[in-house]
Scaffold this active site. Structure first.
Site, PDB file in Angstrom:
ATOM      1  N   TYR A 160      40.290  32.815  36.565  1.00 31.71           N
ATOM      2  CA  TYR A 160      40.977  33.918  37.257  1.00 31.71           C
ATOM      3  C   TYR A 160      41.899  34.660  36.305  1.00 31.71           C
ATOM      4  O   TYR A 160      42.702  34.050  35.598  1.00 31.71           O
ATOM      5  CB  TYR A 160      41.788  33.349  38.438  1.00 31.71           C
ATOM      6  CG  TYR A 160      42.886  34.281  38.861  1.00 31.71           C
ATOM      7  CD1 TYR A 160      44.226  33.974  38.589  1.00 31.71           C
ATOM      8  CD2 TYR A 160      42.588  35.497  39.443  1.00 31.71           C
ATOM      9  CE1 TYR A 160      45.224  34.852  38.921  1.00 31.71           C
ATOM     10  CE2 TYR A 160      43.584  36.392  39.773  1.00 31.71           C
ATOM     11  CZ  TYR A 160      44.897  36.069  39.514  1.00 31.71           C
ATOM     12  OH  TYR A 160      45.879  36.959  39.820  1.00 31.71           O
ATOM     13  N   HIS A 217      45.897  30.419  42.329  1.00 31.44           N
ATOM     14  CA  HIS A 217      44.916  31.270  43.024  1.00 31.44           C
ATOM     15  C   HIS A 217      44.066  30.483  44.018  1.00 31.44           C
ATOM     16  O   HIS A 217      42.832  30.596  44.031  1.00 31.44           O
ATOM     17  CB  HIS A 217      44.031  31.983  42.004  1.00 31.44           C
ATOM     18  CG  HIS A 217      43.780  33.412  42.397  1.00 31.44           C
ATOM     19  ND1 HIS A 217      42.589  33.845  42.933  1.00 31.44           N
ATOM     20  CD2 HIS A 217      44.565  34.505  42.339  1.00 31.44           C
ATOM     21  CE1 HIS A 217      42.639  35.151  43.171  1.00 31.44           C
ATOM     22  NE2 HIS A 217      43.833  35.576  42.829  1.00 31.44           N
TER      23      HIS A 217
HETATM   24  C1  GCO Z   1      48.124  38.444  42.145  1.00 36.65           C
HETATM   25  C2  GCO Z   1      46.854  38.303  42.886  1.00 36.65           C
HETATM   26  C3  GCO Z   1      45.767  39.236  42.450  1.00 36.65           C
HETATM   27  C4  GCO Z   1      44.593  39.109  43.379  1.00 36.65           C
HETATM   28  C5  GCO Z   1      44.095  40.480  43.788  1.00 36.65           C
HETATM   29  C6  GCO Z   1      42.968  40.352  44.817  1.00 36.65           C
HETATM   30  O1  GCO Z   1      48.859  37.450  42.060  1.00 36.65           O
HETATM   31  O2  GCO Z   1      48.381  39.592  41.725  1.00 36.65           O
HETATM   32  O3  GCO Z   1      46.447  36.950  42.922  1.00 36.65           O
HETATM   33  O4  GCO Z   1      45.439  39.060  41.139  1.00 36.65           O
HETATM   34  O5  GCO Z   1      43.544  38.383  42.794  1.00 36.65           O
HETATM   35  O6  GCO Z   1      45.159  41.209  44.301  1.00 36.65           O
HETATM   36  O7  GCO Z   1      42.475  41.600  45.163  1.00 36.65           O
HETATM   37 MG    MG Z   2      48.256  35.826  43.192  1.00 39.47          MG
END
Ligand code: GCO
Ligand code: MG
Length: 408
Positions: A160, A217
């Site tokens: 991620y 995440h």
């Molecule tokens: C964050 C979030 C984002 C999400 C995204 C999904 O902490 O900013 O986890 O990275 O993955 O907003 O659309």
């Molecule tokens: Mg997030």
């Protein structure tokens, strides 16, 4: 005063922003952001097909009644699509209210509780060395707080918010890769073995002052999240984000028994009912809701007030999936909230974005300073918007090595 018309625009530089513009018979307009990342056409359709026809002719000053009319009147209440559409309407009505009063919104909420609101940036790297360089750049730019996401050695695909080996971060938010998601592979064991050590090395390199945040995440089971939170205690994180999916609002009890690491949850929530137990039972330390996703300013203020009763601070979501309109709404909330914590700050601050959304809020030395212009303090150039159109994109999906679907 009456609403005479409303228009929805989908598109923007590097992002399918969903912008609502509400016009009134006094020549004052209001703006709202209905951007639901990678499902943008749906709040737009909800606004055009159901909500706007019921807005025309109403008094824009009655924002509470309008919110209740749409929320209760839907019968099938809440959910991300409807609440993003309501959110845009509510933001636009508050924008109109501020313009009518000649005051920036934070004055209507109760004035300033601070001069600048601390923000955090996203540092990332395909490996730890790259991540350390990325953190150093943000420290150089004056950030006091940095989120750190690192590639995990041996993980089959980039994780991620982490660039792949070739250094390009497949940013689903802006890569318009079409509607079929790409697949990422996740291995919890590798992550659990590697990440605590990586976080410890980042802390050792940058010392105790720098506020470090890390986003899991949604990828751990409650037991794994408890073990991970205990393992990272010595790093003294500012927060550990989304350690485990929180539809199960009880899941955090185990983590709380094993660790005092601060927990931040909420970006996927759509109403106070998604987080009331997390807040009332003090299972989290920061509430991560976004003003668009939870139905706008009116509803998010209820969440902030409930959080304030339980030592929970704000940490509003602020990924590039939010347009400068909702980031402006959050800038006013951040200036006012007595229990402000931190603001995620990733607006695509490009010249094209600034041209589309002229805005008076300023970012300096890791702090956002709210505009004193009446209302939201951001505008929208309709002519400029003609340069953009909707282009489909999709979040990745995540599978385990054996193909089992997992949490992105
Ligand atoms: C964050 C979030 C984002 C999400 C995204 C999904 O902490 O900013 O986890 O990275 O993955 O907003 O659309
Ligand atoms: Mg997030």
């Amino acid at each position: 005063m009456k609403i005479t018309d409303a228009k929805v625009f989908v598109g923007g530089p590097g992002k399918n922003y969903v912008t609502l513009k509400i016009m009134t018979d006094q020549g004052i307009h209001g703006l709202g952001d209905a951007t639901l990342n990678n499902r943008e056409t749906l709040p737009a359709a909800y606004l055009r097909d159901y909500l706007i026809p019921n807005l025309i002719g109403t008094d824009p000053r009655n924002s509470e009644d309008i919110w209740q009319f749409f929320y209760r009147g839907a019968y099938f209440r809440g959910g991300p699509i409807a609440m993003a559409a309501f959110g845009a309407i509510d933001m636009a009505l508050w924008d109109i209210k501020g313009k009518l009063a000649g005051l920036p919104l934070y004055q209507l909420f109760g004035g300033k509780s601070r001069e600048g609101a601390m923000v955090y940036a996203h540092a990332t790297g395909a490996d730890l060395d790259e991540l350390l360089d990325s953190v150093a750049q943000y420290v150089e730019q004056g950030y006091k707080a940095v989120r750190v996401q690192c590639g995990i050695p041996g993980m089959p695909t980039a994780g991620y918010a982490v660039p792949d080996k070739k250094g390009n971060i497949r940013n689903y938010i802006t890569d318009f890769s079409g509607i079929r998601p790409r697949v990422e592979i996740w291995e919890t064991d590798r992550y659990m073995r590697y990440m605590p050590e990586a976080l410890a090395r980042i802390r050792a390199r940058f010392g105790p002052e720098l506020k470090l945040l890390h986003d899991v995440h949604h990828r751990l089971l409650p037991r794994e999240a408890a073990a991970f939170a205990r393992a990272v205690e010595p790093v003294n994180l500012f927060w550990l984000e989304d350690p485990t999916p929180a539809e199960d609002q009880d899941a955090l009890r185990l983590l709380r028994q094993h660790s005092t690491v601060p927990v931040a949850i909420g970006e996927v929530f759509n109403s106070i009912w998604d987080c009331n137990r997390l807040i009332e039972d003090e299972l989290i330390d920061f509430i991560r809701v976004a003003v668009t996703y939870v139905g706008g300013i009116t509803h998010v203020k209820r969440i902030v007030d409930l959080a304030g009763l339980h030592h929970v601070r704000t940490g509003f979501h602020g990924a590039p999936s939010h347009s400068p309109i909702s980031m402006a709404a959050q800038a006013h909330l951040n200036a006012w909230a007595p229990n402000f914590g931190i603001q995620e700050y990733l607006v695509l601050g490009t010249p094209e974005c600034d041209a589309l959304f002229p805005c008076g809020h300023r970012m300096e030395n890791g702090m956002v300073h709210v505009s004193d212009a009446p209302g939201l303090g951001v505008d929208f150039d309709e002519k400029e918007s003609g340069r953009y159109e909707y282009r489909p994109g999709s979040h990745p999906v995540v599978r385990l090595e054996d193909g089992t679907m997992w949490n992105y």
